[in-house]
Enzyme design. Structure first.
Site, PDB file in Angstrom:
ATOM      1  CB  CYS A  48      -0.889   0.027   1.231  1.00  0.00           C
ATOM      2  SG  CYS A  48      -2.481   1.115   0.996  1.00  0.00           S
ATOM      3  CG  HIS A  49      -0.208   4.940   1.346  1.00  0.00           C
ATOM      4  ND1 HIS A  49      -1.234   4.271   1.514  1.00  0.00           N
ATOM      5  CD2 HIS A  49      -0.576   5.977   0.955  1.00  0.00           C
ATOM      6  CE1 HIS A  49      -2.424   5.205   1.009  1.00  0.00           C
ATOM      7  NE2 HIS A  49      -1.553   6.227   0.600  1.00  0.00           N
TER       8      HIS A  49
END
Length: 189
Positions: A113-114
């Site tokens: 994800c991030h």
């Protein structure tokens, strides 16, 4: 339950704002395969988890401060996401150096994800092929990465990346498989 990661110690670098499911599910897969995991963070005590970045989702106890951690303490590294988590990590000198040292060591690193934001800050994505949450892909390209948008999991040498919580089943399987290839040697302690 398999034990292909028995004897492996995995550091999970996370801070307040970590996306709970992105820490819980990979950690569960790693522990289910026999690995020992430790949450490494910026401050002692507990870190606050989130669900979808917006909702409080409990806490995780911190096992070790990143300022006191060394790449030599772990066989592999997990970088979960959540927007606030990597944003804090990439502003911390010790966290960035820990990630940079891990990538330089050649030991396996997984991020979802991030999470790759911290890899970009550590100048560890240049020339690498990876994926991430859509909103940070431009940052990764600007840091020299080849970003793949249409794959659940991308493996580039020591690095395993995924896009989002929707990819967790594939990510967890790939992480266990790639970490098992590292053939760990027991670390004392």
């Amino acid at each position: 339950m398999t034990q292909e990661l028995r004897g492996m110690r995995v550091g999970i670098l996370a801070a307040d704002g970590v996306e709970r499911v992105e820490l819980d599910q990979p950690r569960g897969a790693l522990q289910g395969a026999g690995a020992k995991t430790e949450i490494v963070s910026l401050h002692p005590g507990e870190i606050q988890a989130r669900q979808f970045d917006l909702n409080a989702a409990g806490t995780f106890p911190v096992d070790r401060l990143v300022a006191d951690a060394s790449v030599d303490d772990y066989h592999a590294l997990l970088l979960p996401g959540g927007t606030m988590n990597p944003d804090q990590l990439r502003m911390d000198r010790d966290a960035v150096q820990f990630v940079k040292d891990f990538m330089a060591s050649g030991k396996p690193v997984a991020s979802i994800c991030h999470g790759p934001w911290t890899l970009a800050e550590a100048d560890a994505v240049r020339g690498r092929r990876l994926t991430s949450w859509p909103s940070i892909r431009t940052d990764l390209r600007n840091a020299g990465a080849e970003v793949v948008a249409d794959q659940e999991v991308v493996v580039d040498g020591q690095l395993v990346t995924s896009r989002s919580p929707a990819d967790l089943p594939a990510f967890c399987a790939a992480v266990v498989e790639q970490f098992a290839r590292a053939h760990p040697h027991p670390i004392p302690g």
